[in-house]
Design a protein around this motif. Structure first.
Motif, short mmCIF file in Angstrom:
data_model
loop_
_atom_site.label_atom_id
_atom_site.label_comp_id
_atom_site.label_asym_id
_atom_site.label_seq_id
_atom_site.Cartn_x
_atom_site.Cartn_y
_atom_site.Cartn_z
N HIS A 280 4.19 -27.00 60.38
CA HIS A 280 3.50 -28.00 61.17
C HIS A 280 3.88 -29.45 60.99
O HIS A 280 4.31 -30.12 61.98
N TRP A 300 9.12 -19.49 69.87
CA TRP A 300 9.10 -18.91 68.14
C TRP A 300 8.87 -17.63 68.13
O TRP A 300 8.35 -17.13 68.90
N MET A 306 3.77 -19.95 62.17
CA MET A 306 3.41 -20.58 63.27
C MET A 306 2.13 -20.50 63.57
O MET A 306 1.60 -20.74 64.72
N HIS A 309 -0.05 -23.16 65.68
CA HIS A 309 0.70 -23.55 66.78
C HIS A 309 -0.35 -24.48 67.81
O HIS A 309 0.15 -25.26 68.63
N SER A 313 1.32 -28.11 69.37
CA SER A 313 1.18 -28.29 70.56
C SER A 313 0.50 -29.49 70.84
O SER A 313 0.96 -30.38 71.78
N VAL A 320 3.74 -24.11 72.97
CA VAL A 320 4.60 -23.26 72.06
C VAL A 320 4.27 -21.67 72.51
O VAL A 320 3.26 -21.43 72.91
#
Length: 397
Positions: A280, A300, A306, A309, A313, A320
């Motif tokens: 991140h 991804w 992730m 996410h 975003s 994402v």
């Protein structure tokens, strides 16, 4: 009670052994024994806390068997002098069922006792049989010899009819062989050959039904099928593909980002156990300085790195998207770039030894290499033309 203790209690009630349940849940044998038998803890202030032993609930049985409530009714009606045929009518059972129940589960007592009958019936339902490969010495020896030669249980099962023609009692399914291996019920099977299966396992690994599997991410995600159509055409810059390349045991990783139109590559070191937090921060630091039209989306793999996410975003202002499981070609530019990077970071090597400066130098070299797919131009040349100002940090060696 913790979730693991609840699951342990359920497994014990289903007939699992303590060792097997502990191994399946990933807890120590001593902890499992404490859960089953109870234990006491003496705190620093001298107080003693007692944890009672777990009492597994009896496993539910099919309705075709007599239940505890039905046996209670049978005992009451027998005490009142009701005939067996009348009791069968009251319970909706066959008279032979009631007659056999009273005869077999009286337990040598003068009167029919429902709780004694329930215990005897449950004990009788337990299957105390030996597998064929354990009871038949010749069959077990032949199967053991093939396992020692690293035959799979399926290969052994298919070869049995030709090896023992006309002896159907020696034709077993591959599942029987798996059970014998996992239960260690092949007497000649030495400890060194217990893991002769190709998986190397000495116990069965449980598999969840697809409908019961827990989702990788707690919140709903955007799949690649939700991605705008223009991303596939590579006509609009600012759409990135990403993944991790891993070192031994996933203890060291490098996050790789590739811009789909220019094939421009960004490398981010990912060290430590908190992969999601590091990824991140790395993505925000790498892409946060770009103009909004150069960070339109990220695609991804469904890796746990992730899991943040939504934060990615929100911080970058771009969605994402996630590829489908087992379909890495859906982010083909990134996969191809990861293959090129393995020349610099071979598989099986520790990736933590590479400093951020070295990663930036590798990315610089890769980005300044002419690419046939770009008509002989370099990714850095095309990416630089998209920037509103020169000398961006991502272009520096």
């Amino acid at each position: 009670m913790s979730a693991k203790r609840e699951q342990f209690l359920k497994m014990i009630g289903q007939g699992w052994s303590v060792a097997a349940a502990a191994r399946e849940l990933g807890v120590s044998r001593s902890s499992a024994n404490n859960w089953k038998n109870g234990y006491r803890i003496t705190r620093t202030d001298g107080t003693v806390v007692t944890f009672e032993a777990l009492t597994p609930a009896p496993q539910p049985i099919s309705t075709r068997f007599l239940s505890q409530q039905e046996r209670l009714l049978i005992a009451d009606e027998l005490h009142a002098g009701t005939s067996l045929r009348r009791i069968a009518t009251l319970l909706g059972r066959a008279p032979s069922t009631i007659s056999r129940e009273v005869r077999r589960n009286r337990g040598g007592l003068a009167a029919y006792r429902p709780f004694t009958a329930e215990h005897l019936a449950r004990e009788r339902r337990r299957r105390h049989h030996r597998l064929k490969v354990q009871a038949d010495v010749q069959l077990g020896s032949w199967v053991t010899a093939r396992l020692a030669e690293y035959w799979s249980p399926s290969q052994i099962a298919r070869a049995l009819p030709a090896t023992f023609p006309g002896q159907r009692e020696r034709h077993v399914a591959h599942e029987t062989i798996y059970r014998a291996v996992y239960r260690h019920q092949l007497p000649p099977l030495a400890r060194s050959s217990r893991s002769c299966l190709r998986t190397g396992r000495t116990y069965r690994k449980a598999h969840r039904h697809p409908s019961r599997r827990r989702a990788r991410f707690g919140l709903p995600v955007r799949m690649i099928t939700d991605r705008p159509a223009q991303v596939l055409e590579r006509l609009e810059p600012g759409h990135w593909e990403g993944d991790l390349i891993a070192g031994p045991g996933h203890r060291s990783n490098i996050a790789t980002l590739v811009e789909r139109t220019t094939r421009f590559t960004v490398l981010i070191p990912v060290l430590g156990s908190r992969h999601a937090e590091v990824v991140h921060r790395g993505l925000v630091a790498a892409l946060g300085t770009l103009p909004p039209d150069l960070r339109r989306s990220i695609t991804w793999d469904q890796g746990i790195e992730m899991s943040r996410h939504r934060e990615v975003s929100a911080d970058l202002g771009c969605p994402v998207f996630f590829c489908e499981k087992g379909k890495p070609w859906q982010r083909g530019s990134n996969e191809n770039t990861n293959g090129l990077l393995r020349q610099y970071f071979p598989k099986g090597t520790d990736l933590s030894v590479h400093t951020p400066e070295h990663l930036q130098a590798v990315a610089y070299q890769l980005n300044h290499r002419p690419r046939a797919v770009l008509g002989g131009k370099t990714p850095a040349e095309l990416f630089d033309a998209l920037l509103p100002f020169p000398h961006h940090p991502l272009l520096r060696p």
